[in-house]
Design a protein around this motif. Structure first.
Motif, PDB file in Angstrom:
ATOM      1  N   ARG A   1       0.817  -1.221   0.000  1.00  0.00           N
ATOM      2  CA  ARG A   1       0.000   0.000   0.000  1.00  0.00           C
ATOM      3  C   ARG A   1       0.850   1.271   0.000  1.00  0.00           C
ATOM      4  O   ARG A   1       0.518   2.258  -0.654  1.00  0.00           O
ATOM      5  N   ARG A   2       1.964   1.274   0.726  1.00  0.00           N
ATOM      6  CA  ARG A   2       2.699   2.524   0.975  1.00  0.00           C
ATOM      7  C   ARG A   2       3.887   2.743   0.022  1.00  0.00           C
ATOM      8  O   ARG A   2       4.275   3.875  -0.235  1.00  0.00           O
ATOM      9  N   CYS A   3       4.435   1.638  -0.432  1.00  0.00           N
ATOM     10  CA  CYS A   3       5.647   1.795  -1.257  1.00  0.00           C
ATOM     11  C   CYS A   3       5.249   2.020  -2.721  1.00  0.00           C
ATOM     12  O   CYS A   3       4.624   1.156  -3.334  1.00  0.00           O
ATOM     13  N   GLN A   4       5.632   3.174  -3.238  1.00  0.00           N
ATOM     14  CA  GLN A   4       5.268   3.509  -4.606  1.00  0.00           C
ATOM     15  C   GLN A   4       6.421   3.323  -5.592  1.00  0.00           C
ATOM     16  O   GLN A   4       6.266   3.596  -6.785  1.00  0.00           O
ATOM     17  N   THR A   5       7.573   2.881  -5.072  1.00  0.00           N
ATOM     18  CA  THR A   5       8.756   2.754  -5.937  1.00  0.00           C
ATOM     19  C   THR A   5       9.012   1.320  -6.369  1.00  0.00           C
ATOM     20  O   THR A   5      10.066   1.019  -6.929  1.00  0.00           O
ATOM     21  N   LEU A   6       8.069   0.421  -6.096  1.00  0.00           N
ATOM     22  CA  LEU A   6       8.258  -0.988  -6.450  1.00  0.00           C
ATOM     23  C   LEU A   6       8.139  -1.188  -7.955  1.00  0.00           C
ATOM     24  O   LEU A   6       7.288  -0.559  -8.613  1.00  0.00           O
ATOM     25  N   THR A   7       9.011  -2.014  -8.448  1.00  0.00           N
ATOM     26  CA  THR A   7       8.896  -2.383  -9.864  1.00  0.00           C
ATOM     27  C   THR A   7       7.734  -3.358 -10.034  1.00  0.00           C
ATOM     28  O   THR A   7       7.187  -3.884  -9.067  1.00  0.00           O
ATOM     29  N   THR A   8       7.387  -3.622 -11.264  1.00  0.00           N
ATOM     30  CA  THR A   8       6.269  -4.532 -11.539  1.00  0.00           C
ATOM     31  C   THR A   8       6.562  -5.933 -11.011  1.00  0.00           C
ATOM     32  O   THR A   8       5.707  -6.582 -10.390  1.00  0.00           O
ATOM     33  N   ASP A   9       7.793  -6.409 -11.238  1.00  0.00           N
ATOM     34  CA  ASP A   9       8.149  -7.748 -10.761  1.00  0.00           C
ATOM     35  C   ASP A   9       8.131  -7.816  -9.238  1.00  0.00           C
ATOM     36  O   ASP A   9       7.680  -8.805  -8.633  1.00  0.00           O
ATOM     37  N   GLN A  10       8.627  -6.736  -8.594  1.00  0.00           N
ATOM     38  CA  GLN A  10       8.630  -6.718  -7.130  1.00  0.00           C
ATOM     39  C   GLN A  10       7.210  -6.730  -6.572  1.00  0.00           C
ATOM     40  O   GLN A  10       6.892  -7.450  -5.620  1.00  0.00           O
ATOM     41  N   ARG A  11       6.332  -5.920  -7.191  1.00  0.00           N
ATOM     42  CA  ARG A  11       4.953  -5.873  -6.714  1.00  0.00           C
ATOM     43  C   ARG A  11       4.265  -7.221  -6.934  1.00  0.00           C
ATOM     44  O   ARG A  11       3.521  -7.706  -6.056  1.00  0.00           O
ATOM     45  N   ASP A  12       4.495  -7.840  -8.087  1.00  0.00           N
ATOM     46  CA  ASP A  12       3.899  -9.162  -8.341  1.00  0.00           C
ATOM     47  C   ASP A  12       4.385 -10.178  -7.314  1.00  0.00           C
ATOM     48  O   ASP A  12       3.614 -11.008  -6.803  1.00  0.00           O
ATOM     49  N   GLY A  13       5.679 -10.130  -7.007  1.00  0.00           N
ATOM     50  CA  GLY A  13       6.221 -11.067  -6.026  1.00  0.00           C
ATOM     51  C   GLY A  13       5.631 -10.850  -4.650  1.00  0.00           C
ATOM     52  O   GLY A  13       5.288 -11.818  -3.946  1.00  0.00           O
ATOM     53  N   LEU A  14       5.487  -9.575  -4.235  1.00  0.00           N
ATOM     54  CA  LEU A  14       4.909  -9.298  -2.916  1.00  0.00           C
ATOM     55  C   LEU A  14       3.431  -9.673  -2.866  1.00  0.00           C
ATOM     56  O   LEU A  14       2.937 -10.179  -1.847  1.00  0.00           O
TER      57      LEU A  14
END
Length: 481
Positions: A286-299
């Motif tokens: 919710r808070r981190c806006q600097t995640l890459t697409t792969d990082q967000r998918d993994g999380l």
């Protein structure tokens, strides 16, 4: 998979050739039948020998008495006349006496040989062919039985030929045969009566063993620690078997308790850190806006798996607490309709897969609203997961007598009849490969069954493979608020 067990006959259980009762009864009856048969055969032989001996003695005595009569009459009349007079005196309706000379000529004979009945029976013709060799025996002519005595006949040292004495013993033989028939009937009846008595006695003797089998068959995992096998007036061997089974059940109860306690402890200890991990992952997303697409998918994948694992742990905790008697379920009056609609909204927020048909409202039951909603959620999720995409799931709610009835109907693959009673067991999955694909763990229906049991309800399933399944929930109606 459990091995197949042979089911005994329910119509005539005593005809089960594999049962101990049948084998014991058959063995004892066979031994008794052989004993009674042997005794009957021995009595038959004894009676036959007795009949033969008595008739042989009778014709031998008659032959001797005839000789004495001839000796007495020979002092007052010619020899041939004395012989004829003795024959006339001794010969009766069932006895014939005659003397034949050495040249086979008939020297003297009784009138019996000229009787029509003897001629019709062929006895007269038969005696004419008898050789003069001395002997005593029983012979059969047609349907007649005859006792025969042949001996040499001499007077004053003079050989007069052969003396023949024959007696009709047909009546005696018929009496003997009738006795044999009665003896066989009595022996057969004795075997039948004995078989019935032995079967009853063996059945009564095996009652403690049957009672023990029924008690053991009725033992459930939940009742292991309170089960005590009860037997009254059982044989020593069965009592020892019951004690051994009690010890085995006690060991199983201890092992089962330890397993449930371990499962509850592990579930509880794992849930807390997983909840923290899940919260951290959700916060990061919710808070981190600097995640890459792969990082967000993994999380997101990690968060979903953490949520799924927490749900499994929660289900395990519910099952464990229920089986240990620690599950607390509310007993307040609740209306089924809002609980059911909340479950529908939770499972199908878009409202394009589930069709609700509530035919009666309100439906007041006594229980816990959260537990009841969990029941409906798991049934609806199960229906959606195992239905083809695009096919609707229908939910009906209504009243039947004093029961509130909720039905969840799908058009999925269905459940084979042989597995419909096992699907409510923990970790049981009809299709393992499909369950893995849909995320099924085999706990959902077990949770449903456990929660409904706690609320005095029940669940049934009707399913046809390749057509679909209908799960029916029934809860006792109560007065509303």
């Amino acid at each position: 998979m459990l091995p197949l067990r042979r089911q005994p006959s329910q119509v005539l259980p005593w005809l089960d050739i594999h049962s101990l009762r049948f084998r014991l009864t058959a063995g004892v009856v066979l031994a008794s039948a052989l004993t009674i048969g042997s005794v009957t055969a021995w009595l038959n032989w004894q009676l036959q020998q007795s009949l033969l001996a008595s008739q042989q003695i009778a014709v031998t005595d008659l032959s001797q008495q005839f000789r004495e009569d001839v000796t007495l009459y020979d002092t007052t009349m010619p020899t041939q006349a004395a012989v004829q007079k003795a024959i006339d005196q001794r010969a009766m309706g069932d006895t014939a006496i005659w003397v034949r000379t050495a040249d086979e000529a008939m020297w003297a004979q009784s009138e019996t040989l000229r009787m029509g009945s003897w001629q019709a029976a062929g006895i007269t013709e038969f005696v004419q062919t008898l050789p003069p060799q001395p002997r005593v025996e029983l012979v059969t002519v047609g349907d007649r039985s005859l006792a025969l005595c042949v001996s040499t006949f001499d007077m004053a040292g003079q050989d007069l030929g052969a003396l023949y004495v024959i007696k009709d013993v047909t009546q005696a033989r018929q009496t003997y045969l009738a006795m044999m028939r009665h003896l066989v009937v009595i022996s057969g009846s004795a075997v039948v009566v004995l078989a019935i008595l032995i079967a009853v006695y063996v059945g009564r003797s095996l009652r403690p063993l049957k009672s023990l089998s029924q008690q053991v068959a009725g033992v459930t995992a939940e009742a292991l620690d309170v089960t005590q096998l009860q037997l009254d007036q059982a044989p020593t061997e069965v009592t020892e078997l019951a004690l051994a089974l009690d010890h085995t059940l006690e060991c199983l109860a201890q092992s089962w308790t330890q397993q449930r306690r371990l499962l509850g402890d592990v579930s509880h200890e794992l849930r807390t850190p997983l909840t923290l991990v899940q919260g951290y992952l959700q916060s990061t997303l919710r808070r981190c806006q600097t995640l890459t697409t792969d990082q967000r998918d993994g999380l997101e994948t990690a968060a979903a798996e953490a949520d799924r694992t927490i749900q499994i742990l929660n289900d395990l905790l519910v099952l464990t607490r229920a089986r240990m008697g620690h599950l607390q379920i509310g007993a307040a009056p609740i209306d089924v309709k809002p609980v059911l609609l909340a479950a529908v909204m939770q499972v199908d927020p878009a409202g394009d897969r589930i069709e609700a048909d509530i035919q009666a409202a309100p439906l007041w039951v006594r229980g816990d609203a959260n537990a009841l909603q969990q029941v409906f959620v798991k049934l609806l999720e199960n229906a959606l997961n195992y239905s083809p995409p695009g096919t609707p799931v229908i939910v009906r709610a209504g009243r039947q007598a004093d029961q509130a009835v909720v039905q969840v109907c799908d058009q999925g693959r269905g459940i084979p009849l042989a597995e419909q009673t096992a699907i409510f067991q923990p970790f049981y999955r009809v299709d393992v490969d499909r369950s893995r694909a849909t995320g099924g763990t085999g706990l959902g229906l077990a949770i449903v069954h456990t929660l409904l049991t706690q609320m005095h309800g029940r669940i049934q399933v009707q399913s046809v493979p390749a057509v679909g399944s209908t799960f029916t929930v029934q809860l006792p109606l109560t007065q509303g608020e």
